[in-house]
Design a protein around this motif. Structure first.
Motif: not given
Length: 109
Positions: A39, A42-44, A46, A51-52, A55
Motif C-alpha cells: 500500500e 503503490s502510493n509512493k 503521490e 490526496k496524501i 491516505l
C-alpha cells in the motif's frame, strides 16, 4: 511536522502495531507486512498534498482498527475459542463461547 515525516512515522507505527496484534502468528504477520508495504509503495509517487492527507487518514484509521478491534484466538473445540488477553504485563486466557460470539457479532452487521 512535514507530510514525509508523518508518512514515515505512520509506516513504522503500522508495522509496530502489526507485530503486537499478530504476535506468534507468522502467517498473519507476513501477510500484514506485505500488505502494508504494498500500500505504501503503490502510493509512493503521490504528489497531491490533499490526496496524501487522505491516505494518511486512511492509514491512521487502519492502525486504530488493528489496535482496538482485532482479537486473536485459538479454536480449541467445536464451539470454543481461547483468547489470551494481556493485563498488566501478564497474560490470562479467556474462553469464549463461539455461538455467543457469532450472535454478538451479527448484531453489528
Amino acid at each position: 511536522m512535514g507530510q514525509a515525516t508523518k508518512v514515515l512515522q505512520l509506516f513504522k507505527t503500522l508495522h509496530r502495531t502489526r507485530q503486537r496484534v499478530f504476535k506468534n502468528d507468522t502467517r498473519a504477520l507476513e501477510a500484514a507486512r506485505i500488505k502494508i508495504n504494498e500500500e505504501f509503495k503503490s502510493n509512493k509517487s503521490e504528489t497531491s498534498p490533499k490526496k496524501i492527507e487522505e491516505l494518511i487518514k486512511i492509514a491512521s484509521d487502519v492502525e486504530l482498527l488493528l489496535r482496538t478491534s482485532v482479537i486473536q484466538a485459538i479454536h480449541t473445540d467445536h464451539n470454543t475459542l481461547n483468547t489470551p488477553f494481556q493485563q498488566a504485563n501478564h497474560y490470562t486466557t479467556t474462553t469464549i463461547d463461539f455461538k455467543l460470539s457469532i450472535i454478538k457479532c451479527s448484531n453489528f452487521m
